[in-house]
Design an enzyme around this catalytic site. Sequence first.
Site, PDB file in Angstrom:
ATOM      1  N   LYS A 104      23.380  27.041  61.323  1.00 56.65           N
ATOM      2  CA  LYS A 104      22.709  25.757  61.555  1.00 56.65           C
ATOM      3  C   LYS A 104      23.654  24.755  62.231  1.00 56.65           C
ATOM      4  O   LYS A 104      24.653  24.335  61.634  1.00 56.65           O
ATOM      5  CB  LYS A 104      22.207  25.188  60.230  1.00 56.65           C
ATOM      6  CG  LYS A 104      21.390  23.936  60.414  1.00 56.65           C
ATOM      7  CD  LYS A 104      20.537  23.606  59.227  1.00 56.65           C
ATOM      8  CE  LYS A 104      19.892  22.239  59.379  1.00 56.65           C
ATOM      9  NZ  LYS A 104      18.773  22.215  60.310  1.00 56.65           N
ATOM     10  N   LYS A 153       8.674  26.115  57.954  1.00 54.79           N
ATOM     11  CA  LYS A 153       7.526  25.357  57.438  1.00 54.79           C
ATOM     12  C   LYS A 153       6.398  26.311  57.039  1.00 54.79           C
ATOM     13  O   LYS A 153       5.807  26.179  55.965  1.00 54.79           O
ATOM     14  CB  LYS A 153       7.009  24.379  58.496  1.00 54.79           C
ATOM     15  CG  LYS A 153       8.020  23.301  58.831  1.00 54.79           C
ATOM     16  CD  LYS A 153       7.466  22.322  59.851  1.00 54.79           C
ATOM     17  CE  LYS A 153       8.595  21.668  60.626  1.00 54.79           C
ATOM     18  NZ  LYS A 153       9.717  21.189  59.814  1.00 54.79           N
ATOM     19  N   GLY A 183      11.662  14.940  60.798  1.00 56.13           N
ATOM     20  CA  GLY A 183      12.522  14.043  61.568  1.00 56.13           C
ATOM     21  C   GLY A 183      11.793  12.821  62.136  1.00 56.13           C
ATOM     22  O   GLY A 183      12.346  11.719  62.150  1.00 56.13           O
ATOM     23  N   ASN A 184      10.534  13.015  62.577  1.00 46.46           N
ATOM     24  CA  ASN A 184       9.855  11.888  63.228  1.00 46.46           C
ATOM     25  C   ASN A 184       9.401  10.814  62.245  1.00 46.46           C
ATOM     26  O   ASN A 184       9.023   9.727  62.636  1.00 46.46           O
ATOM     27  CB  ASN A 184       8.671  12.375  64.094  1.00 46.46           C
ATOM     28  CG  ASN A 184       7.598  13.042  63.269  1.00 46.46           C
ATOM     29  OD1 ASN A 184       7.881  13.577  62.198  1.00 46.46           O
ATOM     30  ND2 ASN A 184       6.375  13.011  63.755  1.00 46.46           N
ATOM     31  N   LYS A 196      14.957  21.746  54.199  1.00 45.62           N
ATOM     32  CA  LYS A 196      14.152  20.836  53.382  1.00 45.62           C
ATOM     33  C   LYS A 196      12.745  21.396  53.113  1.00 45.62           C
ATOM     34  O   LYS A 196      12.127  21.074  52.106  1.00 45.62           O
ATOM     35  CB  LYS A 196      14.070  19.439  54.001  1.00 45.62           C
ATOM     36  CG  LYS A 196      13.259  19.322  55.274  1.00 45.62           C
ATOM     37  CD  LYS A 196      12.000  18.542  55.070  1.00 45.62           C
ATOM     38  CE  LYS A 196      11.221  18.309  56.331  1.00 45.62           C
ATOM     39  NZ  LYS A 196      11.110  19.348  57.342  1.00 45.62           N
TER      40      LYS A 196
HETATM   41  P1  ADP Z   1      10.882  18.536  61.586  1.00 45.00           P
HETATM   42  O1  ADP Z   1      11.902  17.497  61.913  1.00 45.00           O
HETATM   43  O2  ADP Z   1       9.569  17.950  61.162  1.00 45.00           O
HETATM   44  O3  ADP Z   1      11.401  19.590  60.643  1.00 45.00           O
HETATM   45  P2  ADP Z   1      11.039  20.499  63.759  1.00 45.00           P
HETATM   46  O4  ADP Z   1      11.335  20.031  65.145  1.00 45.00           O
HETATM   47  O5  ADP Z   1      12.117  21.191  63.009  1.00 45.00           O
HETATM   48  O6  ADP Z   1      10.488  19.224  62.990  1.00 45.00           O
HETATM   49  O7  ADP Z   1       9.760  21.459  63.792  1.00 45.00           O
HETATM   50  C1  ADP Z   1       8.521  21.075  64.379  1.00 45.00           C
HETATM   51  C2  ADP Z   1       8.406  21.613  65.801  1.00 45.00           C
HETATM   52  O8  ADP Z   1       8.193  23.032  65.794  1.00 45.00           O
HETATM   53  C3  ADP Z   1       7.215  21.121  66.566  1.00 45.00           C
HETATM   54  O9  ADP Z   1       7.414  19.828  67.093  1.00 45.00           O
HETATM   55  C4  ADP Z   1       7.061  22.184  67.667  1.00 45.00           C
HETATM   56  O10 ADP Z   1       7.740  21.772  68.838  1.00 45.00           O
HETATM   57  C5  ADP Z   1       7.781  23.397  67.101  1.00 45.00           C
HETATM   58  N1  ADP Z   1       6.995  24.629  67.022  1.00 45.00           N
HETATM   59  C6  ADP Z   1       7.532  25.873  67.145  1.00 45.00           C
HETATM   60  N2  ADP Z   1       6.626  26.828  67.018  1.00 45.00           N
HETATM   61  C7  ADP Z   1       5.437  26.210  66.778  1.00 45.00           C
HETATM   62  C8  ADP Z   1       4.094  26.684  66.551  1.00 45.00           C
HETATM   63  N3  ADP Z   1       3.813  27.984  66.514  1.00 45.00           N
HETATM   64  N4  ADP Z   1       3.125  25.759  66.332  1.00 45.00           N
HETATM   65  C9  ADP Z   1       3.402  24.442  66.357  1.00 45.00           C
HETATM   66  N5  ADP Z   1       4.658  23.938  66.578  1.00 45.00           N
HETATM   67  C10 ADP Z   1       5.667  24.805  66.781  1.00 45.00           C
HETATM   68 MG    MG Z   2      13.193  20.830  61.068  1.00 44.06          MG
END
Ligand code: ADP
Ligand code: MG
Length: 314
Positions: free
Chosen positions: A130, A276, A13-14, A214
Amino acid sequence: MTDKQRIVIALGGNALGNTLPEQMAAVKITAKAIVDLIEESHEVVVTHGNGPQVGMVNNAMIALTHEDKDQPNTPLSVCVAMSQAYIGYDLQNALREELLNRSITNIPVATMITQVRVEADDPAFQSPSKPIGKFVDADQAKMMEEKFQYVMKEDAGRGYRRVVASPKPAEIIETETIRTMVDAGNLVIACGGGGIPVTRNGNHLKGASAVIDKDFVSCLLAKELDADCLIILTAVEKVALRYGQPDEQWLDDVTVAQAEEYISQGHFAAGSMLPKVQAAVDFAASKKGRQALITLLEKSKEAVAGQTGTLFHI
Ligand code: ADP
Ligand code: MG
């Protein structure tokens, strides 16, 4: 990881922002990070999410039904297609410009509108989870359930939101076209927003009311293209154990077996870090030599050079 590699980069997202102007600004930074890797002679394939964008398109298409009574509501699959084209356009435009700014003139950039098949009997369809789109009040939620047959759920006291199924990607329909373009040296953007979800009925592919993760589809694409590395770019530089707690521990390097253990211990939040890590593990475990990286967009060059990020390997 210094030799020439085929890399699938999944943008979070970022990398794209939340509004049209934000996206236009963000893709310039994103394009720099991607072209940095191309300059080091890596072969790059780009995938991306579409959370805010598909919500925005969906809202706009609902507004259209209010304005013009002859317009039926737009299926979610079509909203995903629109988001792929819109995001693809901005990325394609910014990548081309960044390549030309660095005098790289032999890499054409193209976006592939991508359909991804899901199984009609995927259990995810029985329990949509979702959330997408904006928050509405109880009366509007009831109206949307009746008018559009949406499934609406209360979301942590903040109001009601539409929820959709997130089935597993079973097959990328345009794999051969993507492969041909990548093999020919094109910089390809594909599988945007997890891909347009479709189910197969004989020769007919029917749009499904779902959003595919994704990170999972990027893993599948990386395997299909026999990539060396899957890079998942997100809002954190590394993956952590006990994330956000005082004894938080950032991970540099993990084996598939270690990561699986951490997953079972519940270190990664569902819907954000868990998919992820699952995608990274799945890819790294799929063939000897394959590796996955989770890191920040701004750190991708350093991460590929082995200086930061969380690396997953057998
Ligand atoms: P994206 O848009 O890149 O898919 P998400 O917000 O869905 O991003 O996922 C990334 C977020 O997951 C990070 O910003 C963090 O806040 C969160 N997160 C949850 N658990 C963890 C972890 N164990 N280590 C690092 N980040 C984590
Ligand atoms: Mg995400």
